[in-house]
Design a protein around this motif. Structure first.
Motif, PDB file in Angstrom:
ATOM      1  N   PRO A  44       0.845  -1.203   0.000  1.00 28.52           N
ATOM      2  CA  PRO A  44       0.000   0.000   0.000  1.00 28.52           C
ATOM      3  C   PRO A  44       0.880   1.253   0.000  1.00 28.52           C
ATOM      4  O   PRO A  44       1.937   1.257   0.615  1.00 28.52           O
ATOM      5  CB  PRO A  44      -0.779  -0.115   1.318  1.00 28.52           C
ATOM      6  N   LYS A  45       0.492   2.271  -0.672  1.00 32.89           N
ATOM      7  CA  LYS A  45       1.169   3.576  -0.787  1.00 32.89           C
ATOM      8  C   LYS A  45       2.411   3.569  -1.678  1.00 32.89           C
ATOM      9  O   LYS A  45       2.533   4.369  -2.580  1.00 32.89           O
ATOM     10  CB  LYS A  45       1.531   4.158   0.587  1.00 32.89           C
ATOM     11  N   THR A  46       3.365   2.605  -1.441  1.00 33.81           N
ATOM     12  CA  THR A  46       4.618   2.666  -2.207  1.00 33.81           C
ATOM     13  C   THR A  46       4.597   1.772  -3.442  1.00 33.81           C
ATOM     14  O   THR A  46       5.429   1.927  -4.339  1.00 33.81           O
ATOM     15  CB  THR A  46       5.809   2.231  -1.335  1.00 33.81           C
ATOM     16  N   GLY A  47       3.693   0.784  -3.502  1.00 24.45           N
ATOM     17  CA  GLY A  47       3.674  -0.162  -4.622  1.00 24.45           C
ATOM     18  C   GLY A  47       3.286   0.507  -5.936  1.00 24.45           C
ATOM     19  O   GLY A  47       2.648   1.558  -5.947  1.00 24.45           O
ATOM     20  N   LEU A  48       3.704  -0.126  -7.037  1.00 22.51           N
ATOM     21  CA  LEU A  48       3.413   0.436  -8.361  1.00 22.51           C
ATOM     22  C   LEU A  48       1.919   0.639  -8.581  1.00 22.51           C
ATOM     23  O   LEU A  48       1.492   1.656  -9.108  1.00 22.51           O
ATOM     24  CB  LEU A  48       3.906  -0.522  -9.448  1.00 22.51           C
ATOM     25  N   TYR A  49       1.121  -0.347  -8.150  1.00 25.25           N
ATOM     26  CA  TYR A  49      -0.305  -0.263  -8.404  1.00 25.25           C
ATOM     27  C   TYR A  49      -0.931   0.950  -7.713  1.00 25.25           C
ATOM     28  O   TYR A  49      -1.919   1.484  -8.170  1.00 25.25           O
ATOM     29  CB  TYR A  49      -1.016  -1.541  -7.951  1.00 25.25           C
ATOM     30  N   ALA A  50      -0.346   1.339  -6.562  1.00 25.12           N
ATOM     31  CA  ALA A  50      -0.886   2.500  -5.858  1.00 25.12           C
ATOM     32  C   ALA A  50      -0.460   3.802  -6.542  1.00 25.12           C
ATOM     33  O   ALA A  50      -1.000   4.858  -6.264  1.00 25.12           O
ATOM     34  CB  ALA A  50      -0.407   2.482  -4.411  1.00 25.12           C
ATOM     35  N   ASN A  51       0.511   3.719  -7.418  1.00 21.90           N
ATOM     36  CA  ASN A  51       1.060   4.931  -8.034  1.00 21.90           C
ATOM     37  C   ASN A  51       0.792   5.051  -9.526  1.00 21.90           C
ATOM     38  O   ASN A  51       1.485   5.765 -10.247  1.00 21.90           O
ATOM     39  CB  ASN A  51       2.567   4.995  -7.779  1.00 21.90           C
ATOM     40  N   LEU A  52      -0.210   4.298  -9.975  1.00 26.10           N
ATOM     41  CA  LEU A  52      -0.456   4.269 -11.416  1.00 26.10           C
ATOM     42  C   LEU A  52      -1.545   5.232 -11.853  1.00 26.10           C
ATOM     43  O   LEU A  52      -1.906   5.254 -13.021  1.00 26.10           O
ATOM     44  CB  LEU A  52      -0.827   2.838 -11.852  1.00 26.10           C
ATOM     45  N   LYS A  53      -2.024   6.027 -10.931  1.00 28.96           N
ATOM     46  CA  LYS A  53      -3.155   6.926 -11.243  1.00 28.96           C
ATOM     47  C   LYS A  53      -2.873   7.765 -12.478  1.00 28.96           C
ATOM     48  O   LYS A  53      -3.724   7.943 -13.338  1.00 28.96           O
ATOM     49  CB  LYS A  53      -3.440   7.835 -10.052  1.00 28.96           C
ATOM     50  N   LEU A  69      -5.300   4.034 -15.968  1.00 29.71           N
ATOM     51  CA  LEU A  69      -5.585   2.648 -16.362  1.00 29.71           C
ATOM     52  C   LEU A  69      -6.997   2.246 -15.945  1.00 29.71           C
ATOM     53  O   LEU A  69      -7.479   2.691 -14.900  1.00 29.71           O
ATOM     54  CB  LEU A  69      -4.594   1.698 -15.679  1.00 29.71           C
ATOM     55  N   PRO A  70      -7.645   1.377 -16.706  1.00 30.32           N
ATOM     56  CA  PRO A  70      -8.980   0.920 -16.309  1.00 30.32           C
ATOM     57  C   PRO A  70      -8.915   0.084 -15.028  1.00 30.32           C
ATOM     58  O   PRO A  70      -9.841   0.055 -14.241  1.00 30.32           O
ATOM     59  CB  PRO A  70      -9.442   0.070 -17.497  1.00 30.32           C
ATOM     60  N   TYR A  71      -7.821  -0.648 -14.808  1.00 26.13           N
ATOM     61  CA  TYR A  71      -7.554  -1.436 -13.597  1.00 26.13           C
ATOM     62  C   TYR A  71      -6.033  -1.583 -13.550  1.00 26.13           C
ATOM     63  O   TYR A  71      -5.364  -1.577 -14.611  1.00 26.13           O
ATOM     64  CB  TYR A  71      -8.267  -2.803 -13.631  1.00 26.13           C
ATOM     65  N   PRO A  72      -5.416  -1.671 -12.349  1.00 29.19           N
ATOM     66  CA  PRO A  72      -3.953  -1.591 -12.254  1.00 29.19           C
ATOM     67  C   PRO A  72      -3.195  -2.627 -13.086  1.00 29.19           C
ATOM     68  O   PRO A  72      -2.203  -2.312 -13.745  1.00 29.19           O
ATOM     69  CB  PRO A  72      -3.670  -1.782 -10.770  1.00 29.19           C
ATOM     70  N   GLU A  73      -3.689  -3.878 -13.083  1.00 31.19           N
ATOM     71  CA  GLU A  73      -2.955  -4.937 -13.795  1.00 31.19           C
ATOM     72  C   GLU A  73      -2.891  -4.696 -15.307  1.00 31.19           C
ATOM     73  O   GLU A  73      -2.112  -5.327 -16.008  1.00 31.19           O
ATOM     74  CB  GLU A  73      -3.582  -6.314 -13.540  1.00 31.19           C
ATOM     75  N   ASP A  96      -0.981  -6.121 -19.147  1.00 33.16           N
ATOM     76  CA  ASP A  96      -1.950  -6.994 -19.821  1.00 33.16           C
ATOM     77  C   ASP A  96      -1.712  -6.895 -21.328  1.00 33.16           C
ATOM     78  O   ASP A  96      -1.681  -5.795 -21.889  1.00 33.16           O
ATOM     79  CB  ASP A  96      -3.374  -6.520 -19.473  1.00 33.16           C
ATOM     80  N   ILE A  97      -1.558  -8.032 -21.974  1.00 27.71           N
ATOM     81  CA  ILE A  97      -1.161  -8.039 -23.386  1.00 27.71           C
ATOM     82  C   ILE A  97      -2.237  -7.406 -24.278  1.00 27.71           C
ATOM     83  O   ILE A  97      -1.912  -6.702 -25.242  1.00 27.71           O
ATOM     84  CB  ILE A  97      -0.752  -9.464 -23.867  1.00 27.71           C
ATOM     85  N   ASP A  98      -3.505  -7.596 -23.946  1.00 23.09           N
ATOM     86  CA  ASP A  98      -4.559  -6.993 -24.781  1.00 23.09           C
ATOM     87  C   ASP A  98      -4.567  -5.476 -24.637  1.00 23.09           C
ATOM     88  O   ASP A  98      -4.735  -4.744 -25.611  1.00 23.09           O
ATOM     89  CB  ASP A  98      -5.937  -7.566 -24.419  1.00 23.09           C
ATOM     90  N   TYR A  99      -4.362  -5.025 -23.394  1.00 21.69           N
ATOM     91  CA  TYR A  99      -4.314  -3.577 -23.162  1.00 21.69           C
ATOM     92  C   TYR A  99      -3.082  -2.975 -23.855  1.00 21.69           C
ATOM     93  O   TYR A  99      -3.154  -1.900 -24.457  1.00 21.69           O
ATOM     94  CB  TYR A  99      -4.290  -3.288 -21.652  1.00 21.69           C
ATOM     95  N   ALA A 108       1.283   3.094 -21.448  1.00 26.37           N
ATOM     96  CA  ALA A 108       1.305   2.871 -20.003  1.00 26.37           C
ATOM     97  C   ALA A 108       2.511   2.020 -19.634  1.00 26.37           C
ATOM     98  O   ALA A 108       3.308   2.383 -18.765  1.00 26.37           O
ATOM     99  CB  ALA A 108       0.015   2.178 -19.572  1.00 26.37           C
ATOM    100  N   PHE A 109       2.673   0.895 -20.338  1.00 26.16           N
ATOM    101  CA  PHE A 109       3.814   0.022 -20.032  1.00 26.16           C
ATOM    102  C   PHE A 109       5.129   0.766 -20.249  1.00 26.16           C
ATOM    103  O   PHE A 109       6.055   0.676 -19.422  1.00 26.16           O
ATOM    104  CB  PHE A 109       3.782  -1.249 -20.886  1.00 26.16           C
TER     105      PHE A 109
END
Ligand code: CNA
Length: 275
Positions: free
Chosen positions: A40-49, A53-57, A61-64, A71-72
Motif C-alpha cells: 500500500p502507498k509505495t507499490g506500483l499499483y498504488a502509483n499508477l493513477k 488505467l482501467p484497472y492496475p494490472e 496486460d497483453i490486450d491492453y 502505459a507500459f
C-alpha cells in the motif's frame, strides 16, 4: 522467541549440506529502489493513477498493451535495468552459489538483479521473463536491447514506444504479461527440481500470481519452508505446515541474520563492498 532462533532449522540443514531453492518476488528488490506491485502507498499499483488505467494490472496486460502501449513504456522508462544495484538478499543468493549450496533461484522479478549479483544463468529461472530480449508482438521480429533502450530513453520520438522495422507493430521486451505463456524452461526445470527441494525460501512475494504462487505448495512435506515477507501470504497463511518458518521481517534483515548465523557475514560484507 527471539527471531534469529526461529531460523535454526535452516541453519542446521544448511550445515548438513542441504541445498536451498529460492522463490522470489518484488519484495527482494524494494530496498534497491524498485517499487513492488502491491505494497500500500509505495507499490506500483498504488502509483499508477497518472496512467489512467482501467484497472492496475492493465499495465501488464497483453490486450491492453496492443491498444495502449504508452502505459507500459512509461513504467519501463522508470524500471529499465541498469539504474539499480542488487540488495543484500541478492548477494546472499550469490553466497549460496559460491558455497555450492544453491539449488535454484525461481524469480518473478524482471529486474535481472540476481544476475547482477553474480548468480549464474543455470541457477536462475526467470519465470516472468526479463528485459534481455525483445520482439514485435505481431510478426515476432527481434529487436536488440540496445535498440529498444534507445527508444525507451528518447520519449520525444513516438512517446518512447519502439515499433518493428518490418511491420510497424509494437515491440515489447520478453517479459510475461497477463494473458501470455510462461517460458518453457519454467515448467521443465520445475519438473526436474520439484521432487528434490530440501529447503525452500520464499521471499518478498504476495504469492498471488499463478502458476508461480503454487510452487511452494508442491515441495515435499519433509522440506523446510521459510517465508520472508512483511506479511503471511499464500500457502503459509492458508495451509501452514507444521515445520514452516515465518520470518515476517525485512528481506535484507533476514539475509544479514542468516549470513551471520551461518558464519558468512564477512563474505557477505565483501560481496557488497565489491559491488
Ligand atoms: P507483489 O505482489 O508486489 O508482492 C510483494 C510482497 O513483498 C508483498 O507481500 C510485500 O509485503 C512484500 N515486501 C515488499 N518489500 C519487502 C521487504 N523489503 N521485505 C520483505 N517483504 C517485502 O509482488 P510479487 O512479486 O509477489 O508479484 C508478482 C509480480 C510482481 C511479478 O509478475 C513481477 O514481474 C512483478 N514485479 C517485479 C518487479 C521487479 O522485477 N523488481 C517489481 C514490481 C513488480
Amino acid at each position: 522467541m527471539d527471531f534469529p532462533k526461529t531460523l535454526s532449522p535452516i541453519v542446521e540443514a544448511v550445515k548438513k549440506n542441504k541445498k536451498v531453492c529460492f522463490f522470489l518476488g518484488a519484495g527482494v528488490s524494494t530496498s534497491c529502489g524498485i517499487p513492488d506491485f502491491r505494497s500500500p502507498k509505495t507499490g506500483l499499483y498504488a502509483n499508477l493513477k497518472k496512467l489512467n488505467l482501467p484497472y492496475p494490472e492493465a499495465v501488464f496486460d497483453i490486450d491492453y498493451f496492443r491498444e495502449k502501449p504508452d502505459a507500459f513504456y512509461t513504467l519501463a522508462h522508470e524500471l529499465y535495468p541498469g539504474n539499480f544495484l542488487p540488495s543484500k538478499f541478492h548477494f546472499l543468493l550469490k553466497l549460496f552459489q559460491d558455497k555450492r549450496l544453491l539449488k535454484r533461484v525461481y524469480t518473478q522479478n524482471i529486474d535481472t538483479l540476481e544476475r547482477l549479483a553474480g548468480v549464474e544463468d543455470d541457477y536462475i529461472v526467470e519465470a516472468h521473463g526479463s528485459f534481455a530480449n525483445n520482439h514485435c508482438i505481431d510478426c515476432h521480429e527481434e529487436m536488440s536491447s540496445e535498440e529498444l533502450k534507445k527508444h525507451v530513453f528518447n520519449r520525444e520520438v513516438n512517446n518512447g514506444i519502439p515499433t518493428c522495422s518490418k511491420c510497424k507493430g509494437f515491440v515489447k521486451p520478453d517479459i510475461v504479461f497477463f494473458g501470455e505463456n510462461l517460458p518453457a524452461r519454467f515448467f521443465s526445470q520445475w519438473d526436474e527440481d520439484c521432487e528434490d527441494v530440501d529447503i525452500a525460501i520464499v521471499a518478498g512475494s504476495s504469492l498471488t500470481v499463478y502458476p508461480f504462487a503454487g510452487l511452494p505448495s508442491e515441495v515435499g512435506k519433509n522440506s523446510i519452508r521459510l517465508l520472508v515477507n512483511r506479511e503471511a501470504v499464500g500457502d503459509f497463511k492458508s495451509r501452514k505446515r507444521k515445520n514452516d518458518i515465518l520470518a515476517l521481517e525485512d528481506c535484507d534483515y533476514v539475509a544479514e541474520t542468516l549470513a551471520d548465523l551461518l558464519g558468512w557475514k564477512l563474505d557477505l560484507d565483501k560481496l557488497i563492498k565489491a559491488a
